[in-house]
Write a protein that holds these residues in place. Structure first.
Motif, PDB file in Angstrom:
ATOM      1  N   ASN A 129       0.769  -1.282   0.081  1.00  0.00           N
ATOM      2  CA  ASN A 129       0.007   0.037  -0.006  1.00  0.00           C
ATOM      3  C   ASN A 129       0.871   1.292  -0.061  1.00  0.00           C
ATOM      4  O   ASN A 129       0.272   2.256  -0.634  1.00  0.00           O
ATOM      5  N   ASP A 130       2.101   1.180   0.571  1.00  0.00           N
ATOM      6  CA  ASP A 130       2.681   2.646   0.722  1.00  0.00           C
ATOM      7  C   ASP A 130       3.532   2.853  -0.545  1.00  0.00           C
ATOM      8  O   ASP A 130       4.477   3.833  -0.602  1.00  0.00           O
ATOM      9  N   VAL A 131       3.485   1.913  -1.546  1.00  0.00           N
ATOM     10  CA  VAL A 131       3.944   2.163  -3.092  1.00  0.00           C
ATOM     11  C   VAL A 131       3.048   3.022  -3.819  1.00  0.00           C
ATOM     12  O   VAL A 131       1.867   2.703  -4.001  1.00  0.00           O
ATOM     13  N   SER A 132       3.360   3.999  -4.440  1.00  0.00           N
ATOM     14  CA  SER A 132       2.622   4.686  -5.210  1.00  0.00           C
ATOM     15  C   SER A 132       2.918   4.521  -6.944  1.00  0.00           C
ATOM     16  O   SER A 132       4.167   4.268  -7.131  1.00  0.00           O
ATOM     17  N   VAL A 133       1.583   3.898  -7.393  1.00  0.00           N
ATOM     18  CA  VAL A 133       1.753   3.274  -8.758  1.00  0.00           C
ATOM     19  C   VAL A 133       1.094   4.347  -9.620  1.00  0.00           C
ATOM     20  O   VAL A 133      -0.300   4.553  -9.312  1.00  0.00           O
ATOM     21  N   ARG A 134       1.387   4.729 -10.776  1.00  0.00           N
ATOM     22  CA  ARG A 134       0.623   5.279 -11.776  1.00  0.00           C
ATOM     23  C   ARG A 134      -0.304   4.612 -12.514  1.00  0.00           C
ATOM     24  O   ARG A 134      -1.311   4.910 -12.760  1.00  0.00           O
ATOM     25  N   TRP A 135       0.328   3.329 -13.142  1.00  0.00           N
ATOM     26  CA  TRP A 135      -0.492   2.533 -13.835  1.00  0.00           C
ATOM     27  C   TRP A 135      -0.294   1.052 -13.742  1.00  0.00           C
ATOM     28  O   TRP A 135       0.951   0.928 -13.601  1.00  0.00           O
ATOM     29  N   TYR A 136      -1.140   0.421 -13.764  1.00  0.00           N
ATOM     30  CA  TYR A 136      -0.778  -0.978 -13.980  1.00  0.00           C
ATOM     31  C   TYR A 136      -1.050  -1.703 -15.307  1.00  0.00           C
ATOM     32  O   TYR A 136      -2.038  -1.333 -15.909  1.00  0.00           O
ATOM     33  N   TYR A 137      -0.226  -2.519 -15.863  1.00  0.00           N
ATOM     34  CA  TYR A 137      -0.426  -3.191 -17.050  1.00  0.00           C
ATOM     35  C   TYR A 137      -0.487  -4.542 -16.950  1.00  0.00           C
ATOM     36  O   TYR A 137       0.629  -5.346 -16.166  1.00  0.00           O
ATOM     37  N   VAL A 138      -1.215  -5.493 -17.839  1.00  0.00           N
ATOM     38  CA  VAL A 138      -1.270  -6.852 -17.925  1.00  0.00           C
ATOM     39  C   VAL A 138      -0.870  -7.434 -19.253  1.00  0.00           C
ATOM     40  O   VAL A 138      -1.636  -6.838 -20.174  1.00  0.00           O
ATOM     41  N   VAL A 139       0.268  -7.793 -19.376  1.00  0.00           N
ATOM     42  CA  VAL A 139       0.911  -8.302 -20.621  1.00  0.00           C
ATOM     43  C   VAL A 139       0.569  -9.681 -20.849  1.00  0.00           C
ATOM     44  O   VAL A 139       0.842 -10.585 -19.979  1.00  0.00           O
ATOM     45  N   VAL A 140       0.440  -9.961 -21.994  1.00  0.00           N
ATOM     46  CA  VAL A 140       0.205 -11.258 -22.600  1.00  0.00           C
ATOM     47  C   VAL A 140       1.503 -11.626 -23.362  1.00  0.00           C
ATOM     48  O   VAL A 140       1.872 -11.193 -24.236  1.00  0.00           O
ATOM     49  N   VAL A 141       2.143 -12.891 -23.273  1.00  0.00           N
ATOM     50  CA  VAL A 141       3.102 -13.305 -24.080  1.00  0.00           C
ATOM     51  C   VAL A 141       2.686 -14.828 -24.735  1.00  0.00           C
ATOM     52  O   VAL A 141       2.324 -15.662 -23.861  1.00  0.00           O
ATOM     53  N   LEU A 142       2.861 -15.018 -25.995  1.00  0.00           N
ATOM     54  CA  LEU A 142       2.490 -15.981 -26.564  1.00  0.00           C
ATOM     55  C   LEU A 142       3.949 -16.649 -26.614  1.00  0.00           C
ATOM     56  O   LEU A 142       4.809 -16.526 -27.131  1.00  0.00           O
ATOM     57  N   VAL A 143       3.657 -18.216 -26.132  1.00  0.00           N
ATOM     58  CA  VAL A 143       5.151 -18.760 -25.939  1.00  0.00           C
ATOM     59  C   VAL A 143       5.481 -19.791 -27.001  1.00  0.00           C
ATOM     60  O   VAL A 143       4.593 -20.264 -27.964  1.00  0.00           O
ATOM     61  N   THR A 144       6.620 -19.442 -27.566  1.00  0.00           N
ATOM     62  CA  THR A 144       7.305 -20.180 -28.571  1.00  0.00           C
ATOM     63  C   THR A 144       8.629 -20.417 -28.127  1.00  0.00           C
ATOM     64  O   THR A 144       9.386 -20.074 -27.129  1.00  0.00           O
ATOM     65  N   PRO A 145       9.122 -21.651 -28.745  1.00  0.00           N
ATOM     66  CA  PRO A 145      10.833 -21.771 -28.347  1.00  0.00           C
ATOM     67  C   PRO A 145      11.677 -20.426 -28.719  1.00  0.00           C
ATOM     68  O   PRO A 145      12.600 -20.342 -27.557  1.00  0.00           O
ATOM     69  N   ALA A 146      11.428 -19.684 -29.590  1.00  0.00           N
ATOM     70  CA  ALA A 146      12.093 -18.431 -29.896  1.00  0.00           C
ATOM     71  C   ALA A 146      11.904 -17.529 -28.676  1.00  0.00           C
ATOM     72  O   ALA A 146      12.741 -16.902 -28.191  1.00  0.00           O
ATOM     73  N   SER A 147      10.809 -17.490 -28.181  1.00  0.00           N
ATOM     74  CA  SER A 147      10.292 -16.479 -27.467  1.00  0.00           C
ATOM     75  C   SER A 147      10.811 -16.658 -25.792  1.00  0.00           C
ATOM     76  O   SER A 147      11.209 -15.992 -25.203  1.00  0.00           O
ATOM     77  N   LEU A 148      10.980 -18.100 -25.615  1.00  0.00           N
ATOM     78  CA  LEU A 148      11.402 -18.618 -24.258  1.00  0.00           C
ATOM     79  C   LEU A 148      13.134 -18.289 -24.414  1.00  0.00           C
ATOM     80  O   LEU A 148      13.611 -18.079 -23.252  1.00  0.00           O
ATOM     81  N   GLN A 149      13.761 -18.222 -25.451  1.00  0.00           N
ATOM     82  CA  GLN A 149      15.024 -17.862 -25.549  1.00  0.00           C
ATOM     83  C   GLN A 149      15.506 -16.416 -25.208  1.00  0.00           C
ATOM     84  O   GLN A 149      16.438 -16.131 -24.711  1.00  0.00           O
ATOM     85  N   MET A 150      14.522 -15.639 -25.899  1.00  0.00           N
ATOM     86  CA  MET A 150      14.645 -14.371 -25.781  1.00  0.00           C
ATOM     87  C   MET A 150      14.528 -13.560 -24.553  1.00  0.00           C
ATOM     88  O   MET A 150      14.981 -12.736 -24.226  1.00  0.00           O
ATOM     89  N   TRP A 151      13.574 -14.159 -23.640  1.00  0.00           N
ATOM     90  CA  TRP A 151      13.220 -13.591 -22.615  1.00  0.00           C
ATOM     91  C   TRP A 151      12.976 -14.638 -21.435  1.00  0.00           C
ATOM     92  O   TRP A 151      12.485 -15.374 -21.059  1.00  0.00           O
ATOM     93  N   GLU A 152      14.203 -14.510 -20.452  1.00  0.00           N
ATOM     94  CA  GLU A 152      14.039 -15.270 -19.338  1.00  0.00           C
ATOM     95  C   GLU A 152      13.310 -14.634 -18.076  1.00  0.00           C
ATOM     96  O   GLU A 152      12.898 -15.379 -17.495  1.00  0.00           O
TER      97      GLU A 152
END
Length: 1280
Positions: A1122-1145
């Motif tokens: 509660n003591d953290v001030s947040v401007r916006w929240y975003y919900v992000v979707v990632v479609l999983v492929t072998p390439a995407s798994l290698q790009m983003w740990e």
């Protein structure tokens, strides 16, 4: 013979037979002959000694005498000259040896006489020989414990012939070579006998080859060792270069060392030549290695290294090339001029390639230095951002890989005119009559050219368009009169100036009332908050007006009904007191004369500062789990509203209670509060806030304290115990975990008890280890083959902690006692270790174990020996080092007690220079350096200091600094200057050689702009996204380099952004973007950031899927404190492929700036999908607050983002991204949760509509044809 004729009686003598001369001549000649043949009688300087030998052994009598002529020595036995196959006489300088081998009892026992005789005389001496049988040898008769062995040594190396003997008393040891005594005193120190009895021969020669015997002598007898041969091997290898000199490039006036090393057998002499000139004096030519030190090098040249030995001569050449700074560019001319820019062109003026150019410019009459444009890659450049209608001077400098050359000749140019960019200043007016107004002003601050005149607009209706106002033009004067005005009317005045290029901006509105004697508006009316209850006002008014007083009106911006009016004496400033903190106020001012009140100014605004913070926040640690917080409340008048309550926030800086906790609702009458249930011996930070009826006040500065110590909350870890021998064991352990130590560990107690049949026997015994850094103990005085129970406990100042789980250790059987050991070191970096068996040998002796190491090393080198071995030579010792040797005897029960001895080798000056000298940081006036010590093998002792030598490459003046560390920051340097830097190391014996030089260029005092807008686009807990722009004129292909916290990363020149990963949360970082790939200088820009706090550790969790909701998935979302001030929240979707798994740990590996821009601009998303064959992540929702659960794919809009339906049969995951507000507004700071677990949507939904524009080119014509055909058919049907 006839008288008077001579006759020869002896060679060289003539006898005369003249009458009367015979007798006296004979006497005279006889005396002359005696004098001519006078000499010295023999005298013994070494007589043979009595000897007691053993049957079958050896006896040697040595006899030496001096005389002139040299005496002849003979040996007699019982009055007869010795003669036997067992008797051998060996002659040598001034002496003789009688050797008898083998000895025979009774037959050889006799007096042996040595006789020395010459023409002058004869002397003799005798010695007695006694021969005993082995069974007659008395107690204490010498015994050869260790005799010499066959040895082969290379010429010039050190040879050691070992010998050790025992007897009572201790016998003396002598050496024979080839049956002759070894003359140690006449070897000039090359041959020496060690205290152990060993014979050491240094710089061995071919003459040292032979058969060696050692002889042990005491008053009980003499014993000879078995002979052993020493062979001296002579290698013959022609000279060759092991380290040939290398070519070098140096700065003008720079220094360089050329090293040449040659080897061979014999070792060659090495000298340097330049052409036919010898650079090394013949009497100073070194062997093997020669370093040529060249200083103040101005010309390129070749230097030849020559190696010479008896087997030949070889040479090799090194080339020294002197680099040159570029010449000044030529033909600098101005080709184009605008109001804010000037275009220049020039010729290079250099036959060699130029790295880039530096343009320097400044206003012609300015006393400041030149501004610079660095990194110009072409010979044409437009300098922008200049002031219109101003004269400038320009010059250009060429830069190559050496540095900057001299500047070109300066040229001058003036920028073009432009319309004024500021209005006329200090517009004033006063009434000359009821219908005539005099208006005055001052020229604009930025006229941008020659002012052609002024234009004055006036109207009594201020809200009408400016085009309907009256206009009055003037020439370039700064005063005019307006006639025919309507009396008793308020007019609005505005003035502008104009040049030949157009009009400038209008001045602020000045209101004047056409009533003579009534003052005009005060001008320059400003307001500034000074305290939370005071605002300072300031203004000016025309000096010609007779001001009686001033009327001030002010009010709260949110309360227009309650205005306050104050009458002021004529003054230029006033402080409004008694205001409310953190409140926006409006102010308006009018001047009054005796004839009436003037026009009020337009309202200005100012906000008071926030409430005063609570004062004197104090922390007191009451116990190991509680802290008392006390404070003094602020004065009620300084608070924004009435204080309603207080709140406390506190947080542990480490440990399990690291989360921030808040205590609310503390009453206004309370001035202290006790925080309880805290972690023991943990540092806490505490803040205090006030709450009023107007809202939350600011937070107090943080206060720190630590809870008190307690006994350790856990026992030491990983206790191990193992037997050392029959009477000792060693215990090792690790300290308790830091969070369980509950204080500063002061030491440990090792508690052990003897076990009988698995049960404790007797009282426990305690060994106190009072040094907390020591985590082992050796317990001695135990019984052999007994079991002991061992535990260990840590203690603080509060007492003992819990004991560890007991370990059982069993001592071994009895082991040998301590052997004796002798260590002899030599200047050849070797040590001879000799030993004797223990006096107390228990059980069967199986061998020895030797351990040795340098004192600073961790592990010992271990050597095992057979029981018959009694010596070992350790080679490769370092100078100036202390070595520890441990020797023990072994039996079948194990190793026995150790004999420990430390030996120090003598120090010397360092044999090499400090390694890896480099620049780690730069400013305009300083250079930070670091280096490593000289290699250990050439350190030759403890380094006591380093000397850094540096100089401007254009100067011959060296400057030095000293330090004991391996790093230094040189201060007081000149900006934009290249320095030559070297370093050398010192031991207590002196200094070693200087290191090779490096060059470092300080930064410019006015940072060049090779890039623009180097900014931080996004910051997360562990990453930062950096972006920059590059001017079109910058064409270099040299990669950029980004430096941060002593790390660096290279970026290709065509890229304009870089995501830096692997950072630490809540940590300050400074990033420097550099060009030209040099950490010693070049083009640089810098930004600083603080990474996001470490939060959002929980990943989104998938909830049960509803079969009726196709294309949708519901996740529970993590929550933010509660003591953290947040401007916006975003919900992000990632479609999983072998390439995407290698790009983003993790989510923080993504380019978040691109993610946000992509979803706001669909064209970017389509372009990325065309270019990349990887489904891109997208934002499904933008939320002001985070719900506990969220459904993906509900096809609704959430602010700027569309929550599209999810594709079927596709693995996907999501994460939450929070954009924080309590950071610098120029940097977007994000915190991301971990990825959710991958989830597959089991239902096939409609595929996403194709966003590929190429499909329009296929489907468009087809649809058009179908439409035409349908239209034609419809027309035909209608006609029918």
């Amino acid at each position: 013979m006839q008288a008077g004729l001579g006759r020869m009686s002896a060679p060289g003598l003539r006898w005369l037979s003249a009458p009367g001369l015979w007798a006296p001549v004979c006497v005279l000649l006889a005396r002359l002959m005696v004098l001519a043949h006078a000499g010295s009688a023999p005298s013994f300087f070494r007589a043979p000694d009595d000897q007691i030998g053993i049957s079958g052994g050896v006896a040697s009598f040595v006899c030496q005498a001096l005389g002139d002529p040299r005496p002849r020595i003979t040996w007699m036995k019982k009055g007869k000259k010795v003669s036997s196959q067992r008797f051998e006489v060996i002659e040598f300088d001034n002496g003789s040896v009688l050797r008898i081998q083998p000895l025979r009892t009774h037959r050889d026992e006799a007096m042996y006489e040595c006789t020395a005789s010459n023409s002058v005389g004869e002397i003799n001496t005798s010695a007695k020989l006694t021969v005993l049988e082995e069974d007659q040898v008395p107690h204490g008769f010498p015994t050869i414990d260790m005799g010499p062995q066959l040895k082969v040594v290379e010429r010039t190396r050190t040879a050691t012939m070992l010998c050790a003997a025992s007897g009572n008393p201790d016998p003396e040891i002598f050496w024979f070579k080839d049956f002759l005594p070894v003359e140690i005193d006449s070897s000039n120190g090359r041959i020496k006998q060690l205290r152990s009895g060993a014979l050491q021969i240094e710089l061995s020669e071919e003459a040292d080859q032979g058969k060696y015997e050692c002889v042990a002598v005491n008053n009980a007898g003499t014993r000879y060792s078995a002979p052993a041969n020493l062979y001296v091997r002579v290698r013959r290898v022609p000279p060759r270069f092991s380290i040939p000199p290398t070519d070098h490039e140096v700065m003008p006036g720079g220094d360089v060392n050329l090293t040449c090393v040659a080897v061979g057998a014999p070792m060659p002499y090495v000298k340097w030549m330049s052409g036919a000139l010898d650079l090394t004096r013949e009497d100073e030519t070194p062997v093997g290695r020669n370093v040529l030190e060249l200083t103040n090098v101005r010309d390129s040249a070749n230097y030849t290294c020559v190696a010479i030995s008896s087997l030949g001569m070889i040479d090799t050449t090194a080339q020294i090339t002197v680099k040159a700074l570029p010449k000044p560019p030529s033909t600098l001319i101005v080709t184009e001029t605008t109001a804010t820019s000037i275009t220049l062109t020039w010729d290079s003026g250099n036959p060699e390639p130029v790295f880039y150019y530096v343009l320097q410019y400044h206003p012609k009459l300015s006393i400041n230095g030149f501004q610079e444009v660095d990194g110009v890659a072409t010979t044409r450049y437009s300098i922008g951002g200049l002031s219109p209608y101003s004269e400038y001077e320009f010059q250009v400098i060429a830069v190559n890989n050496i540095g900057r050359g001299p500047p070109s000749s300066a040229i001058g140019a003036r920028t073009s005119e432009q319309a004024p960019s500021s209005p006329p200043l200090h517009v004033q007016a006063r009434m000359l009559s009821p219908s005539t107004l005099l208006v005055q002003w001052e020229p604009p601050e930025e006229p941008n050219g020659q002012i052609r005149g002024y234009r004055l607009y006036y109207s009594s209706r201020p809200n009408t368009p400016l085009s309907s106002w009256h206009r009055h033009n003037t020439d370039d004067g700064e005063m005019t009169s307006l006639l025919g005005l309507t009396p008793d009317t308020t007019y609005n005045l505005r003035v502008l100036g104009f040049t030949s290029k157009g009009d400038g901006p209008l001045s602020e509105v000045l209101q004047v009332r056409t009533q003579q004697g009534v003052p005009v508006q005060p001008f320059g009316f400003e307001a500034e908050a000074e305290l939370d209850t005071r605002i300072m006002l300031s203004w000016q008014w025309p000096v010609n007006d007779q001001i009686v007083n001033l009327e001030l009106i002010y009010w709260e911006a949110s309360d227009l009904a309650n205005k306050v009016q104050i009458t002021l004496e004529p003054m230029g400033s006033y402080a409004v007191e008694g205001l409310r903190p953190d409140t926006l106020y409006m102010f308006s001012l009018a001047a009054r004369s005796e004839l009436g009140l003037g026009v009020f100014t337009q309202p200005i605004e100012a906000r008071t500062s926030q409430s005063t913070l609570p004062l004197e926040l104090h922390l007191l640690s009451l116990s190991s789990t509680s802290i008392q917080v006390s404070w003094v409340a602020p004065h009620a008048a300084s608070c924004h509203g009435n204080i309603a309550s207080y709140s406390l926030a506190y947080q542990a800086l480490s440990g399990e209670g690291a989360a921030r906790r808040v205590v609310t609702g503390i009453g206004i009458n309370v001035s202290s509060y006790v925080l309880e249930d805290l972690e023991r011996w943990t540092e806490y930070v505490v803040w205090l806030k006030t709450h009023s009826d107007k809202g939350l006040g600011p937070e107090s500065p943080a206060a720190h304290t630590r809870t008190q110590e307690d006994v350790p909350g856990a026992p030491p870890r990983k206790l191990e115990a193992y037997a050392l021998n029959s009477t000792a064991f060693r215990a090792t352990w690790k300290p308790p975990l830091p969070v369980k130590q509950h204080g500063q560990i002061r030491g440990y107690q090792v508690v052990y008890t003897r076990l009988e049949n698995g049960e404790p026997h007797g009282q426990p015994l305690i060994v106190d280890v009072s040094l907390p850094e020591v985590q082992e103990a050796t317990v001695t005085g135990l019984l052999p083959e007994k079991s002991y129970s061992v535990t260990v406990a840590a203690y603080t100042t509060k007492g003992d902690g819990a004991r560890s789980k007991a370990k059982v250790v069993t001592t071994t059987g009895a082991v040998p006692g301590k052997p004796t050991m002798m260590i002899s070191t030599t200047i050849g970096n070797t040590a001879l270790i000799q030993w004797q068996p223990p006096k107390e040998m228990v059980g069967e002796h199986t061998g020895y174990q030797l351990q040795y190491k340098r004192a600073e090393e961790g592990a010992f080198t271990v050597k095992d020996f057979k029981k018959t071995d009694d010596h070992f030579t350790v080679t490769g010792l370092y100078k100036g080092a202390t070595y520890i040797f441990r020797l023990c005897a072994k039996n079948r029960a194990g190793p026995g007690e150790e004999y420990v001895k430390a030996v120090s080798t003598p120090e010397d000056v360092p044999g090499s220079y400090p390694q890896n000298l480099s620049v780690v940081d730069l400013t305009a006036t300083s250079t930070a350096l670091s280096w490593d010590p000289p290699p250990l093998a050439e350190r030759n002792g403890r380094i006591v200091q380093y000397l850094v030598v540096y100089r401007d490459i254009n100067s011959q003046q060296n400057t030095t600094n000293t330090t004991a560390d391996t790093q230094m920051t040189i201060q007081g340097l000149k900006p934009d200057t290249t320095y030559d830097i070297r370093v050398r190391a010192f031991t207590s014996k002196g200094s070693g050689p200087l290191s090779p030089s490096i060059q470092s260029r300080t930064m410019s005092s006015s940072p060049p702009e090779f890039t623009k807008n180097f900014v931080v686009k996004a910051v997360t807990k562990t990453s930062v996204l950096l972006t920059w722009e590059v001017p079109e004129t910058y064409q270099s292909q040299v990669p950029f380099k980004i430096l941060y916290n002593q790390q660096s990363v290279e970026v290709q020149a065509h890229l304009r952004k870089k995501l830096i990963r692997g950072l630490q949360p809540e940590t300050e970082y400074s990033f420097m973007l550099m060009s030209h790939g040099s950490s010693a200088g070049g083009l640089q820009q810098q930004v600083s950031i603080r990474t996001a706090p470490d939060m959002l550790h929980v990943k989104p969790a998938h909830l049960q899927q509803n079969p009726e909701e196709e294309g949708k998935l519901t996740f529970s979302l993590p929550q933010v404190p509660n003591d953290v001030s947040v401007r916006w929240y975003y919900v992000v979707v990632v479609l999983v492929t072998p390439a995407s798994l290698q790009m983003w740990e993790s989510p923080e590996d993504m380019d978040l700036n691109e993610l946000l821009e992509t979803d706001m601009d669909p064209s970017i998303f389509r372009r990325r999908r065309q270019i990349e064959d990887v489904p891109q992540p997208y934002i499904a929702a933008q939320l002001e607050s985070l719900p506990e659960a969220f459904t993906l794919g509900d096809e609704k809009h959430y602010h700027r983002y569309y929550n599209r339906a999810l594709p079927g049969q596709q693995l996907c995951l999501c994460f939450v991204l929070a954009e924080l507000t309590d950071q610098d507004s120029q940097q977007k700071v994000f915190v991301a949760s971990p990825f959710s677990e991958p989830v597959v949507l089991l239902f096939q939904t409609m595929p996403w509509p194709s966003e590929d524009p190429e499909m329009l080119w296929v489907m468009g014509p087809v649809l058009a044809v179908l439409l035409i055909i349908g239209t034609v058919i419809a027309i035909l049907l209608l006609k029918r």
